[in-house]
Design a protein around this motif. Structure first.
Motif, PDB file in Angstrom:
ATOM      1  N   GLU B  22      77.408  10.674 -17.126  1.00 35.07           N
ATOM      2  CA  GLU B  22      77.528  11.727 -16.101  1.00 35.07           C
ATOM      3  C   GLU B  22      76.770  12.959 -16.537  1.00 35.07           C
ATOM      4  O   GLU B  22      76.233  13.011 -17.631  1.00 35.07           O
ATOM      5  N   GLN B  23      76.769  13.969 -15.673  1.00 36.13           N
ATOM      6  CA  GLN B  23      75.934  15.123 -15.939  1.00 36.13           C
ATOM      7  C   GLN B  23      76.658  16.098 -16.864  1.00 36.13           C
ATOM      8  O   GLN B  23      77.088  17.164 -16.444  1.00 36.13           O
ATOM      9  N   LYS B  87      81.219  22.286  -3.494  1.00 40.28           N
ATOM     10  CA  LYS B  87      81.497  21.711  -2.175  1.00 40.28           C
ATOM     11  C   LYS B  87      82.587  20.651  -2.261  1.00 40.28           C
ATOM     12  O   LYS B  87      83.562  20.694  -1.534  1.00 40.28           O
ATOM     13  N   GLU B  88      82.420  19.704  -3.212  1.00 43.19           N
ATOM     14  CA  GLU B  88      83.375  18.592  -3.272  1.00 43.19           C
ATOM     15  C   GLU B  88      84.049  18.463  -4.633  1.00 43.19           C
ATOM     16  O   GLU B  88      85.228  18.163  -4.708  1.00 43.19           O
ATOM     17  N   GLN B  89      83.277  18.644  -5.700  1.00 44.26           N
ATOM     18  CA  GLN B  89      83.772  18.332  -7.037  1.00 44.26           C
ATOM     19  C   GLN B  89      83.702  19.561  -7.938  1.00 44.26           C
ATOM     20  O   GLN B  89      82.838  20.417  -7.766  1.00 44.26           O
ATOM     21  N   ARG B 111      79.189  17.966 -11.301  1.00 49.12           N
ATOM     22  CA  ARG B 111      79.638  16.744 -10.616  1.00 49.12           C
ATOM     23  C   ARG B 111      79.282  16.720  -9.135  1.00 49.12           C
ATOM     24  O   ARG B 111      79.561  15.737  -8.463  1.00 49.12           O
ATOM     25  N   GLU B 112      78.724  17.804  -8.612  1.00 51.76           N
ATOM     26  CA  GLU B 112      78.402  17.848  -7.187  1.00 51.76           C
ATOM     27  C   GLU B 112      77.195  16.955  -6.883  1.00 51.76           C
ATOM     28  O   GLU B 112      76.397  16.647  -7.774  1.00 51.76           O
ATOM     29  N   SER B 113      77.055  16.573  -5.611  1.00 49.12           N
ATOM     30  CA  SER B 113      75.939  15.695  -5.255  1.00 49.12           C
ATOM     31  C   SER B 113      74.636  16.469  -5.050  1.00 49.12           C
ATOM     32  O   SER B 113      73.563  15.904  -5.093  1.00 49.12           O
ATOM     33  N   ARG B 114      74.738  17.766  -4.852  1.00 50.56           N
ATOM     34  CA  ARG B 114      73.506  18.543  -4.642  1.00 50.56           C
ATOM     35  C   ARG B 114      73.711  19.944  -5.206  1.00 50.56           C
ATOM     36  O   ARG B 114      74.816  20.485  -5.169  1.00 50.56           O
ATOM     37  N   GLU B 117      70.442  22.444  -9.659  1.00 47.44           N
ATOM     38  CA  GLU B 117      69.459  23.408 -10.189  1.00 47.44           C
ATOM     39  C   GLU B 117      70.144  24.618 -10.839  1.00 47.44           C
ATOM     40  O   GLU B 117      69.506  25.354 -11.582  1.00 47.44           O
ATOM     41  N   GLY B 147      69.676  25.364  -0.377  1.00 46.04           N
ATOM     42  CA  GLY B 147      70.300  24.048  -0.391  1.00 46.04           C
ATOM     43  C   GLY B 147      71.384  23.911  -1.443  1.00 46.04           C
ATOM     44  O   GLY B 147      72.024  22.884  -1.544  1.00 46.04           O
ATOM     45  N   LEU B 150      76.529  26.615  -2.240  1.00 47.27           N
ATOM     46  CA  LEU B 150      77.926  26.511  -2.672  1.00 47.27           C
ATOM     47  C   LEU B 150      78.033  26.450  -4.199  1.00 47.27           C
ATOM     48  O   LEU B 150      78.965  26.998  -4.783  1.00 47.27           O
TER      49      LEU B 150
END
Lengths: 391, 171
Positions: B22-23, B87-89, B111-114, B117, B147, B150
């Motif tokens: 994971e990141q 946003k989600e994680q 852990r977010e999808s976007r 950066e 983009g 959040l």
């Protein structure tokens, strides 16, 4: 004799004092131990309490996320041709996000949308699954998706929560040329090649124009992954540079092998199409600037369906200024044409918007704008009010 | 021809090599070693009183569910490891504070999808030297990433919250 008494008294006093001092030391030591024990008990109690408070997050739901957005619009647009007046109030979009993280590498994400409140036979609205994909993180900063996903193009197509953009309605260039919101089914690889440089590459279902019915605008070709004709696929590639704060530059190309998906309408067949899009999105301090250009280069056979339809092009520029975290103003000039290949066809649209956003909190925006649109044979003027939020 | 294109894309998707978990950009230990190169820090906790929870709503955007926040400190410098959902994680963010100013911000786990950066130096450097004004705002504008709004907000809010918590341990 007197001296002896004094000495005895001093000795007694010293003994008493020493005993008192010893007793105080002992008490302090005892208190200290008691305090340490109580601190340990307090820590244990707090640990247990925090553990209990978090115990509800141990199930599958701990990795399941939920979110959404919505936007309510009031449009009051007067038209030279009064039959085209629009005075309406509309809960344009109500959207729920669901996601689930199976493990560190595999996750699911979805977007379920109701447009115009009521869907069904003869109703205005639609229920749409705009995203539903499995994402596999196969290496650090690289992932693959399979399912239904938003096409990686433009500024609004992927990030369109209403609190993130100016204007009550989405801009018409991204709506009519890109065409936002645009989703397809297929596979996509995404990742970051270098610092601040990311890529996406996908193979997906393509657009499908029902040319026999006269469709020629790219927006009419969206199949929405609903029993989509997949005879001819589409190939998309995007590069985005985000190399410094507040600056994004993006380029997308998409090749559709056949917009007619194998149909033959008269002599029209094998209509391939190439979309090229580029944009900048700047926000430095209070100053913002969005600018986008998109153009479709389509096989000239489509001109037999509608004159000039083999080129569909648009662009806009949108400067903005934020007076504070709460208040920002913008102006936008847009131009688009879905029959741009033929100058003799009166098909060019241009629109000017000026407006204000007021953010109640980061993700709740009140919006107001005025607009003027010059369209073929008509001029429209009016204002829009809206509220949009996401969570 | 279409078949070969499909094969090519499938190959490209599989090409990037073995998967990594994971990141995780820093572990707790590597972050603390970076924060306190001169020695072993002491640990402490800040209890989240009702007033501090109220202040968290302004600074962090939500009231934390924890009863206390752990921190590490040495010679007037403190380090904080805090989670915040973009946003989600949750994004795990480390903040180093000294003299009521930010010494550094690091992304420990993303852990977010976007929006990843935010881990880059060009973004994080904007926080160096930042202070809290009137217990509510940073003394500077933080330019976002298109983009990734959040995630940018999450890092900004956590930084404000860490500056506030640092003040609490001095009082």
């Amino acid at each position: 004799m007197e001296l002896n008494r004094t000495a005895i008294a001093a000795a007694v006093a010293a003994t008493v004092l020493a005993n008192v001092a010893n007793a105080t030391q002992d008490e302090i030591q005892a208190l200290k131990q008691q305090l340490e024990q109580q601190q340990a008990q307090l820590d244990a109690l707090t640990d247990a309490l925090e553990s209990n408070r978090n115990s509800g997050s141990d199930g599958w739901w701990a990795d399941t996320s939920f979110g959404g957005y919505a936007e309510l619009h009031y449009n009051n647009i007067n038209s030279q041709q009064s039959s085209k007046d629009t005075v309406e109030l509309d809960l344009h979009r109500f959207v729920l996000f669901f996601g689930h993280r199976f493990n560190d590498k595999v996750s699911f994400f979805s977007e379920l949308e109701v447009e115009h409140t009521v869907a069904g036979e003869g109703k205005n609205g639609e229920v749409e699954v705009e995203q539903a994909f499995i994402k596999y993180q196969y290496a650090d900063n690289h992932s693959a998706k399979a399912g239904v996903f938003l096409v990686p193009v433009g500024i609004l197509n992927e990030v369109h929560e209403p609190d993130t953009f100016y204007g009550v309605e989405r801009n018409n260039v991204e709506k009519n040329i890109i065409p936002t919101t645009w989703w397809e089914g297929g596979v996509m690889a995404s990742g970051e090649m270098f610092t601040g440089v990311s890529y996406d590459a996908s193979v997906s279902s393509g657009l499908y124009l029902d040319a026999a019915d006269g469709d020629f605008k790219v927006r009419d070709g969206r199949q929405k992954a609903s029993e989509a004709n997949a005879t001819d696929m589409a190939y998309t590639a995007r590069i985005v540079w985000n190399g410094m704060p507040g600056v994004q530059v993006g380029f997308t190309g998409q090749y559709n092998t056949d917009l007619l998906q194998g149909d033959v309408v008269g002599s029209v067949k094998d209509v391939d199409a190439l979309l090229l899009e580029t944009h900048v999105d700047l926000r430095k301090g209070p100053i913002g600037l969005r600018a986008l250009y998109a153009t479709w280069d389509i096989d000239s056979a489509l001109d037999d369906i509608a004159a000039g339809a083999s080129e569909q092009t648009g662009w806009y520029v949108e400067p903005s200024y934020k007076f504070s975290e709460k208040v920002g103003v913008f102006a936008r000039y847009s131009q688009w044409d879905n029959q741009a290949a033929d100058d003799d066809v009166d098909s060019n649209y241009e629109q000017m918007d000026v407006g204000i956003n007021y953010w109640l909190v980061d993700t709740v925006a009140l919006k107001a704008d005025v607009q003027k649109t010059n369209e073929p044979g008509n001029t429209k003027e009016g204002f829009n009010l809206g509220i949009g939020w996401s969570f | 021809m279409k078949f070969f294109k499909l094969i090519l894309v499938t190959y490209l998707l599989c090409w990037a090599g073995p998967g990594l978990p994971e990141q995780v950009y820093h572990t707790k230990d590597s972050f603390l070693a970076m924060a306190f190169p001169g020695g072993q820090p002491n640990t402490g906790v800040v209890w989240l009183t009702s007033q501090r929870k109220l202040d968290a709503e302004e600074l962090l955007g939500h009231s934390p569910s924890e009863l206390r926040i752990r921190y590490w400190s040495l010679n007037g410098r403190s380090a904080w490891i805090l989670d915040k959902i973009g946003k989600e994680q949750p994004i795990t963010i480390g903040v180093i504070v000294e003299d009521a100013k930010v010494e550094g911000v690091e992304i420990l786990v993303y852990r977010e999808s976007r929006g990843g950066e935010v881990r880059h130096d060009f973004f994080k450097k904007q926080f160096e030297g930042a202070q809290l004004i009137d217990n509510i705002d940073l003394d500077r504008n933080i330019d976002g990433i298109s983009g990734a709004t959040l995630s940018v907000n999450a890092v900004t809010n956590v930084t404000k919250w860490a500056l506030y918590l640092h003040k609490q341990i001095l009082e």
